[in-house]
Design an enzyme around this catalytic site. Structure first.
Site, PDB file in Angstrom:
ATOM      1  N   LEU A  13      55.519  36.872  19.053  1.00 30.79           N
ATOM      2  CA  LEU A  13      55.992  36.487  20.377  1.00 30.79           C
ATOM      3  C   LEU A  13      55.168  35.362  20.986  1.00 30.79           C
ATOM      4  O   LEU A  13      55.710  34.491  21.668  1.00 30.79           O
ATOM      5  CB  LEU A  13      55.969  37.701  21.312  1.00 30.79           C
ATOM      6  CG  LEU A  13      57.082  38.721  21.140  1.00 30.79           C
ATOM      7  CD1 LEU A  13      56.780  39.978  21.952  1.00 30.79           C
ATOM      8  CD2 LEU A  13      58.427  38.136  21.559  1.00 30.79           C
ATOM      9  N   ASN A  79      49.158  37.753  26.238  1.00 30.91           N
ATOM     10  CA  ASN A  79      50.085  38.249  25.225  1.00 30.91           C
ATOM     11  C   ASN A  79      49.408  39.099  24.158  1.00 30.91           C
ATOM     12  O   ASN A  79      50.034  39.995  23.595  1.00 30.91           O
ATOM     13  CB  ASN A  79      50.788  37.052  24.565  1.00 30.91           C
ATOM     14  CG  ASN A  79      51.526  37.441  23.309  1.00 30.91           C
ATOM     15  OD1 ASN A  79      52.562  38.098  23.357  1.00 30.91           O
ATOM     16  ND2 ASN A  79      50.981  37.037  22.155  1.00 30.91           N
ATOM     17  N   TYR A 163      49.458  53.674  23.229  1.00 25.62           N
ATOM     18  CA  TYR A 163      50.087  52.386  23.545  1.00 25.62           C
ATOM     19  C   TYR A 163      50.795  52.403  24.903  1.00 25.62           C
ATOM     20  O   TYR A 163      50.563  51.522  25.739  1.00 25.62           O
ATOM     21  CB  TYR A 163      51.037  51.976  22.419  1.00 25.62           C
ATOM     22  CG  TYR A 163      51.676  50.632  22.646  1.00 25.62           C
ATOM     23  CD1 TYR A 163      50.955  49.456  22.460  1.00 25.62           C
ATOM     24  CD2 TYR A 163      53.006  50.519  23.060  1.00 25.62           C
ATOM     25  CE1 TYR A 163      51.529  48.208  22.679  1.00 25.62           C
ATOM     26  CE2 TYR A 163      53.598  49.296  23.269  1.00 25.62           C
ATOM     27  CZ  TYR A 163      52.856  48.137  23.079  1.00 25.62           C
ATOM     28  OH  TYR A 163      53.423  46.912  23.303  1.00 25.62           O
ATOM     29  N   LYS A 167      49.774  50.103  28.320  1.00 24.94           N
ATOM     30  CA  LYS A 167      50.678  49.175  28.999  1.00 24.94           C
ATOM     31  C   LYS A 167      50.977  49.618  30.438  1.00 24.94           C
ATOM     32  O   LYS A 167      51.220  48.773  31.315  1.00 24.94           O
ATOM     33  CB  LYS A 167      51.966  49.021  28.196  1.00 24.94           C
ATOM     34  CG  LYS A 167      51.763  48.289  26.865  1.00 24.94           C
ATOM     35  CD  LYS A 167      51.165  46.896  27.069  1.00 24.94           C
ATOM     36  CE  LYS A 167      51.124  46.103  25.775  1.00 24.94           C
ATOM     37  NZ  LYS A 167      50.605  44.721  25.959  1.00 24.94           N
TER      38      LYS A 167
END
Length: 238
Positions: A13, A79, A163, A167
């Site tokens: 990405l 990112n 995870y 986030k």
């Protein structure tokens, strides 16, 4: 000319976001832990390479000096991130509540959470000198407490702890930074389930599709939204 730094931009990405923003006229710094990979990516993109390991203060400080010497920074895209199980399938990467430990979570938080803080804090002086500073924090749909608690959805079915927790922390960091710096546009984005190393390339989207919201939010003007959480379709529930 808008100058943009993308962490973890030598592949996936980050690379696709860099490609799109170079085409939009940005001067791009490809942040990469590996100097050779970063140089190769930058050469392909027509961008500039900078060695940057988001888990290392010395590396981040050196990147700040390099970019400051070249004229400053307008856009920061946080990112770089890990699932902790790169290269494995989505199912084998899920460590649920019964098996997760602090030791398993620590490296994930060091990159995904503390890395965002480390890099943002270091580059704040440069961003605050910009006429239109923007920060984009790459989050995940798994960070949404609303989605994770909605039965009969793929997000609800995901049983991993580390995870999503990392986030969710990124989302809170985003909101608090946006409140602290109202002159900046600071947002969290959800690229979607994109085929990258993060999930062993099991994602159902292409990097072109996943990068769409990152690219869009990186180009915000000073009257754009801040302190929000978005995917390509619009605002996401916290």
């Amino acid at each position: 000319m808008t100058t943009t730094l993308i962490t973890g931009a030598n592949k996936g990405l980050g690379f696709e976001t860099a490609r799109r923003l170079v085409a939009a006229g940005h001067t791009i710094y490809v942040g990469s832990r590996d100097a050779a990979r970063g140089e190769r990516a930058a050469e392909q993109l027509g961008a500039r390479a900078v060695v940057l390991d988001v888990t290392d203060d010395t590396s981040v400080a050196a990147a700040v000096k390099t970019i400051e010497a070249d004229g400053g920074l307008d856009v920061l895209i946080n990112n770089a991130g890990i699932s902790g199980f790169e290269g494995q399938s989505r199912d084998s990467a899920v460590i649920g509540a019964a098996a997760v430990t602090a030791d398993l979570m620590r490296p994930i938080f060091d990159t995904n959470v503390f890395g965002v803080i480390r890099v943002t804090h270091a580059f704040l002086p440069l961003l605050l000198r910009s006429a239109a500073p923007v920060v984009v924090n790459v989050s995940s749909g798994l960070a949404s407490l609303t989605r994770v608690t909605t039965p009969d959805t793929p997000t609800y079915a995901y049983m991993g702890v580390a995870y999503p927790a990392s986030k969710a922390a990124v989302n809170m960091i985003t909101v608090q930074y946006a409140k602290a710096f109202p002159g900046m546009r600071i947002n969290a984005v959800e690229p979607g389930y994109t085929a990258t190393d993060l999930n062993g390339h099991t994602g159902t989207q292409t990097v072109e599709e996943g990068a769409e919201i990152i690219v869009r939010m990186a180009q915000l003007t000073p009257d754009g939204p801040t302190g929000g959480y978005f995917d390509a379709a619009g605002v996401l529930p916290w």
